[in-house]
Motif scaffolding. Structure first.
Motif, mmCIF file in Angstrom:
data_model
loop_
_atom_site.group_PDB
_atom_site.id
_atom_site.type_symbol
_atom_site.label_atom_id
_atom_site.label_comp_id
_atom_site.label_asym_id
_atom_site.label_seq_id
_atom_site.Cartn_x
_atom_site.Cartn_y
_atom_site.Cartn_z
ATOM 1 N N TRP A 48 0.661 -1.055 0.079
ATOM 2 C CA TRP A 48 -0.372 -0.057 0.234
ATOM 3 C C TRP A 48 1.016 1.287 -0.061
ATOM 4 C CZ3 TRP A 48 -5.189 0.348 2.553
ATOM 5 C CH2 TRP A 48 -6.300 -1.109 2.173
ATOM 6 N N PHE A 49 1.750 1.339 0.391
ATOM 7 C CA PHE A 49 2.888 2.857 1.159
ATOM 8 C C PHE A 49 3.546 2.941 -0.444
ATOM 9 C CE2 PHE A 49 7.670 3.291 0.771
ATOM 10 C CZ PHE A 49 7.647 4.619 1.450
ATOM 11 N N ASN A 50 3.446 1.799 -1.540
ATOM 12 C CA ASN A 50 4.440 1.616 -2.858
ATOM 13 C C ASN A 50 3.203 2.474 -3.475
ATOM 14 O OD1 ASN A 50 6.591 1.189 -2.546
ATOM 15 N ND2 ASN A 50 6.671 -1.257 -2.915
ATOM 16 N N VAL A 51 1.867 1.788 -3.864
ATOM 17 C CA VAL A 51 1.176 2.971 -4.831
ATOM 18 C C VAL A 51 0.889 3.938 -5.081
ATOM 19 C CG1 VAL A 51 -1.259 2.331 -5.246
ATOM 20 C CG2 VAL A 51 -0.248 0.414 -4.535
ATOM 21 N N LEU A 52 1.077 4.657 -3.496
ATOM 22 C CA LEU A 52 0.523 5.966 -2.914
ATOM 23 C C LEU A 52 2.008 7.187 -3.629
ATOM 24 C CD1 LEU A 52 -1.227 7.873 -2.639
ATOM 25 C CD2 LEU A 52 -0.554 8.231 -0.684
ATOM 26 N N PHE A 53 3.308 6.306 -3.259
ATOM 27 C CA PHE A 53 4.318 6.858 -3.167
ATOM 28 C C PHE A 53 5.422 6.286 -4.547
ATOM 29 C CE2 PHE A 53 9.293 5.457 -3.490
ATOM 30 C CZ PHE A 53 9.760 6.733 -2.801
ATOM 31 N N VAL A 81 17.332 9.404 -10.547
ATOM 32 C CA VAL A 81 17.649 8.677 -9.134
ATOM 33 C C VAL A 81 15.833 8.594 -8.218
ATOM 34 C CG1 VAL A 81 18.507 9.021 -6.725
ATOM 35 C CG2 VAL A 81 19.957 9.373 -9.017
ATOM 36 N N PRO A 82 14.753 9.471 -9.053
ATOM 37 C CA PRO A 82 13.902 8.729 -8.042
ATOM 38 C C PRO A 82 13.474 7.485 -9.124
ATOM 39 C CG PRO A 82 13.695 11.296 -8.129
ATOM 40 C CD PRO A 82 15.447 10.286 -9.046
ATOM 41 N N PHE A 83 13.613 7.463 -10.536
ATOM 42 C CA PHE A 83 13.087 6.621 -11.351
ATOM 43 C C PHE A 83 13.617 5.385 -10.967
ATOM 44 C CE2 PHE A 83 11.247 10.023 -13.036
ATOM 45 C CZ PHE A 83 9.744 9.980 -14.181
ATOM 46 N N VAL A 84 15.070 5.423 -10.270
ATOM 47 C CA VAL A 84 14.947 4.172 -10.553
ATOM 48 C C VAL A 84 14.582 3.570 -8.702
ATOM 49 C CG1 VAL A 84 17.921 3.227 -9.562
ATOM 50 C CG2 VAL A 84 17.878 4.698 -11.678
ATOM 51 N N ILE A 85 13.902 4.566 -7.954
ATOM 52 C CA ILE A 85 13.844 4.444 -6.594
ATOM 53 C C ILE A 85 12.270 3.451 -6.947
ATOM 54 C CG2 ILE A 85 13.082 4.652 -3.794
ATOM 55 C CD1 ILE A 85 15.265 7.022 -4.333
ATOM 56 N N PHE A 86 11.696 3.936 -7.791
ATOM 57 C CA PHE A 86 10.031 3.595 -7.660
ATOM 58 C C PHE A 86 10.613 2.390 -8.483
ATOM 59 C CE2 PHE A 86 9.122 8.392 -8.802
ATOM 60 C CZ PHE A 86 8.787 8.540 -7.241
ATOM 61 N N GLY A 87 10.897 2.210 -9.088
ATOM 62 C CA GLY A 87 11.215 0.951 -10.348
ATOM 63 C C GLY A 87 11.668 0.203 -9.210
ATOM 64 N N LEU A 88 12.306 0.251 -7.906
ATOM 65 C CA LEU A 88 13.151 -1.443 -7.008
ATOM 66 C C LEU A 88 12.327 -1.089 -5.675
ATOM 67 C CD1 LEU A 88 16.794 -0.143 -6.289
ATOM 68 C CD2 LEU A 88 16.028 -1.691 -7.510
ATOM 69 N N CYS A 89 11.448 -0.258 -5.533
ATOM 70 C CA CYS A 89 10.417 -0.388 -4.990
ATOM 71 C C CYS A 89 9.206 -1.201 -5.571
ATOM 72 C CB CYS A 89 9.589 0.952 -5.106
ATOM 73 S SG CYS A 89 10.855 1.555 -3.433
ATOM 74 N N CYS A 90 8.826 -1.171 -7.076
ATOM 75 C CA CYS A 90 7.447 -2.115 -7.279
ATOM 76 C C CYS A 90 8.332 -4.081 -8.223
ATOM 77 C CB CYS A 90 7.464 -1.639 -9.310
ATOM 78 S SG CYS A 90 6.442 -0.130 -9.082
ATOM 79 N N ILE A 91 9.797 -4.058 -8.121
ATOM 80 C CA ILE A 91 10.422 -5.039 -7.654
ATOM 81 C C ILE A 91 10.124 -5.796 -6.679
ATOM 82 C CG2 ILE A 91 12.083 -6.013 -8.269
ATOM 83 C CD1 ILE A 91 13.152 -4.560 -10.905
ATOM 84 N N THR A 92 10.100 -4.408 -5.609
ATOM 85 C CA THR A 92 10.504 -5.592 -4.236
ATOM 86 C C THR A 92 8.317 -6.447 -4.234
ATOM 87 O OG1 THR A 92 12.040 -3.866 -3.476
ATOM 88 C CG2 THR A 92 10.673 -5.049 -1.889
ATOM 89 N N SER A 93 8.037 -5.282 -4.347
ATOM 90 C CA SER A 93 6.177 -5.709 -4.207
ATOM 91 C C SER A 93 6.276 -7.161 -4.611
ATOM 92 C CB SER A 93 5.235 -4.710 -5.124
ATOM 93 O OG SER A 93 6.020 -3.143 -3.991
ATOM 94 N N CYS A 94 6.239 -6.846 -6.259
ATOM 95 C CA CYS A 94 6.309 -7.869 -6.526
ATOM 96 C C CYS A 94 6.996 -9.156 -6.282
ATOM 97 C CB CYS A 94 7.086 -7.967 -8.002
ATOM 98 S SG CYS A 94 6.301 -7.068 -9.450
ATOM 99 N N VAL A 95 7.408 -9.287 -5.607
ATOM 100 C CA VAL A 95 8.613 -10.487 -4.524
ATOM 101 C C VAL A 95 8.096 -11.170 -3.678
ATOM 102 C CG1 VAL A 95 10.541 -11.059 -3.382
ATOM 103 C CG2 VAL A 95 10.511 -9.997 -4.842
ATOM 104 N N ILE A 96 7.219 -9.645 -2.745
ATOM 105 C CA ILE A 96 6.410 -9.851 -1.665
ATOM 106 C C ILE A 96 5.186 -10.334 -2.117
ATOM 107 C CG2 ILE A 96 5.242 -8.750 0.085
ATOM 108 C CD1 ILE A 96 7.148 -6.432 0.181
ATOM 109 N N LEU A 97 4.164 -10.059 -3.231
ATOM 110 C CA LEU A 97 3.461 -10.631 -4.533
ATOM 111 C C LEU A 97 3.256 -12.022 -4.011
ATOM 112 C CD1 LEU A 97 2.300 -8.200 -6.025
ATOM 113 C CD2 LEU A 97 0.769 -9.073 -4.038
ATOM 114 N N LEU A 98 4.773 -12.276 -4.793
ATOM 115 C CA LEU A 98 4.670 -14.347 -4.718
ATOM 116 C C LEU A 98 4.699 -15.105 -3.795
ATOM 117 C CD1 LEU A 98 7.698 -13.697 -7.520
ATOM 118 C CD2 LEU A 98 5.709 -14.433 -8.338
#
Length: 603
Positions: free
Chosen positions: A421-426, A566-583
């Motif tokens: 949920w944090f990542n969605v808004l962030f 730099v912000p887009f790298v952070i956003f992309g890494l946060c989305c990848i982390t969310s994908c790993v968690i969803l698995l």
């Protein structure tokens, strides 16, 4: 069945209490008597058992209407009886989903409030100190000098930033104070005026731009925590109308602050009350909606959010001055003044708080709207619903937020969903706030972005039902991760080819994919958590969700100080982390929602 079996046993006992003992001296007669007894027993077993009871009492073994209602009626089945959906539910869905307009206006108006000027100029008085300082500056940064003043010109472009010239000027000196006091700003489009120009938030003071957005989202985060309790205590409708009553004058006042500090204070409370409107409206809508349509309602809110983004862009184009824009964005909120005429209190809240008579009026009013006849067992239904809801609340009363972390799976679900949920808004707001750094017209970019978002919000509802919650959420996050990392790796040109337009389209798609997750995460979270901790877990997740908005401006500021990618790298890494968690999370489609922690843990 137990009573009927008990009655049958009583009948057999009655026969056995008067046994017929055969006469040994007359065997034939005894056999005839025994045969008669067996026939008698057979007839009594096959005959229906009739019990005579006084008038006004229920025969043993029969079920009263209230008992039948107690076993069959629930708040959800009553909602189905009231229309599934009817005219009233459709009106309510449109009215409460429309609250996304003030929410989006307040959240994303920052994009236009903080437009950066192209250049800034200030006049320095001629003196020996300024002459020595001016001699060290680049000739391109000096304007038309006179015998009395030196004109310093500061560029704010991404590839041509000369803020170091201004920052090297001693702010405490007479010349420094003169420069910052009389600074003038020039924007690319005529008529544009932002808080950056209003209070000279450039160069070394640029961090105050991000700080203003952070303060606003602090108000949103505190509002999300406060109004959950206030709505439970005072009712949903009172909170919604109270928030609008405070929001409207605050919105008007926000257009007239004369200092940056007053602007911060007004924006903080604006975020506080607008979050109350959003969160309580969503709760009321869910409590009036049948469970089978709740995912569609989430898609409807996402659709209204996309429309609001387009409307915001159009309003900003017509009113480029931030004060005029603020007044314009408040106008649609006056439509909320019509809500008291049709908005009804939540049935769940009324019955839990013992307001059964008011709940009955609510049901009757909704049935009248939908042109449906009232049920003759309505009073008994509401009484039974109240008892069942009180039982649910008594179970929840023994739990606290600590119980979300005591057991392994609850701890895993709570931490996982909070981060998602944090990542969605962030990520969503991070991409949105970076729109003014993209190539092309800012207004057109936002309109095109909203056109990308709306179909993906509607498609998300179909994907949830067809492929499940986890797979849909994973697909959206994975798409956004790839697009964010691609945008971060792109320069403005490659082998002489201009890539700015392509990068803009990629950023649009990344934001649209995150917008689609809004319709998924709320449904997914509600199906993961047990009934006894669902509201508590939601409170934790929403707090983390809004904290994403608090942190986003600072990440963008980091990109301003280091590198735009730099912000887009952070956003992309946060989305990848969310994908790993969803698995690691289970699928909840077509599975019974858990009621207890033990059911979650599989015990």
């Amino acid at each position: 069945m137990e009573e009927m079996d008990h009655q049958a046993r009583n009948g057999v006992s009655f026969l056995s209490e008067n046994p017929v003992i055969p006469d040994r001296r007359n065997q034939d007669a005894a056999e005839q008597v025994e045969l008669q007894v067996l026939l008698q027993r057979s007839e009594e077993k096959s005959a229906p058992h009739i019990t005579v009871v006084p008038d006004g009492q229920t025969p043993p073994g029969e079920v009263t209407p209230s008992e039948t209602a107690d076993h069959s009626i629930t708040i959800d089945s009553l909602l189905d009886k009231m229309g599934s959906p009817g005219r009233y539910q459709l009106l309510l869905a449109l009215a409460l989903s429309a609250c996304m307009f003030p929410v989006v206006f307040c959240d994303l108006a920052t994009i236009f409030y903080t437009i950066h000027p192209d250049t800034s100029t200030c006049a320095l008085p001629v003196s020996n100190e300024t002459a020595a300082w001016i001699s060290q500056q680049s000739p391109m940064n000096l304007g038309n000098n006179t015998s009395e003043t030196y004109l310093l010109k500061i560029f704010h472009g991404t590839h041509n930033n000369t803020c170091e010239d201004l920052d090297s000027l001693d702010v405490g000196s007479v010349e420094g104070k003169e420069c910052w006091t009389n600074m003038q700003h020039q924007f690319e489009e005529n008529g544009t005026w932002s808080i950056v120009a209003e209070w000279n938030l450039v160069c070394s003071r640029y961090w105050l731009v991000s700080f203003a957005t952070t303060v606003y989202f602090l108000g949103v985060m505190i509002g999300s925590m406060a109004f959950g309790h206030l709505a439970d205590r005072f009712g949903r409708v009172r909170c919604i109308l109270g928030c609008y009553a405070c929001f409207l004058p605050l919105g008007i006042a926000t257009a007239y602050p004369d200092t940056y500090l007053l602007f911060l204070i007004l924006r903080f409370f604006l975020g506080f009350f607008v979050q109350g409107v959003q969160s309580v409206s969503f709760v009321l809508l869910m409590e009036f909606c049948s469970p089978r349509y709740r995912d569609a309602v989430g898609g409807l809110e996402g659709l209204f959010g996309g429309l609001a983004v387009g409307a915001l862009s159009g309003a900003a184009y017509v009113f480029p001055h931030w004060r005029q824009l603020q007044l314009c964005l408040i106008i649609p909120c006056f439509l909320a003044l019509s809500e008291p005429f049709f908005l009804r209190e939540s049935l769940r809240w009324q019955t839990v708080h013992g307001k059964v008579a008011e709940a009955r009026q609510t049901v009757v009013k909704v049935l009248q709207w939908n042109k449906l006849p009232p049920d003759s067992t309505l009073d008994e239904d509401l009484t039974c619903i109240r008892e069942s809801l009180l039982k649910e609340e008594s179970k929840e009363a023994g739990y606290t937020w600590l119980d979300c972390f005591r057991t392994p799976l609850m701890r895993k679900y709570t931490l996982s969903m909070s981060f998602i949920w944090f990542n969605v808004l962030f990520v969503y707001y991070g991409i949105s706030f970076s729109t003014n750094e993209l190539n092309g017209s800012l207004h057109l970019n936002l309109v095109l972005g909203s056109l990308f978002e709306m179909p993906l919000n509607l498609v998300a509802v179909y994907f949830m039902r067809r492929f499940g919650r986890r797979r849909t959420c994973f697909t959206y996050f994975a798409t956004c991760a790839v697009l964010c990392l691609t945008a971060a790796s792109m320069d403005s040109t490659f082998l002489g080819v201009d890539l700015d337009t392509a990068r803009t389209v990629i950023v649009f798609l990344a934001r649209a994919s995150l917008a689609g997750t809004y319709s998924v995460v709320f449904v997914y979270g509600s199906e993961l958590f047990p009934t006894v901790l669902r509201n508590t877990a939601f409170g934790i997740c929403i707090c983390c969700h809004t904290f994403g908005g608090v942190l986003t401006p600072q990440v963008l500021l980091l990109g301003h100080l280091t590198h735009p990618s730099v912000p887009f790298v952070i956003f992309g890494l946060c989305c990848i982390t969310s994908c790993v968690i969803l698995l690691t999370l289970p699928e909840t489609l077509n599975r019974r929602m858990p009621d207890t922690v033990q059911q979650v843990e599989g015990k």
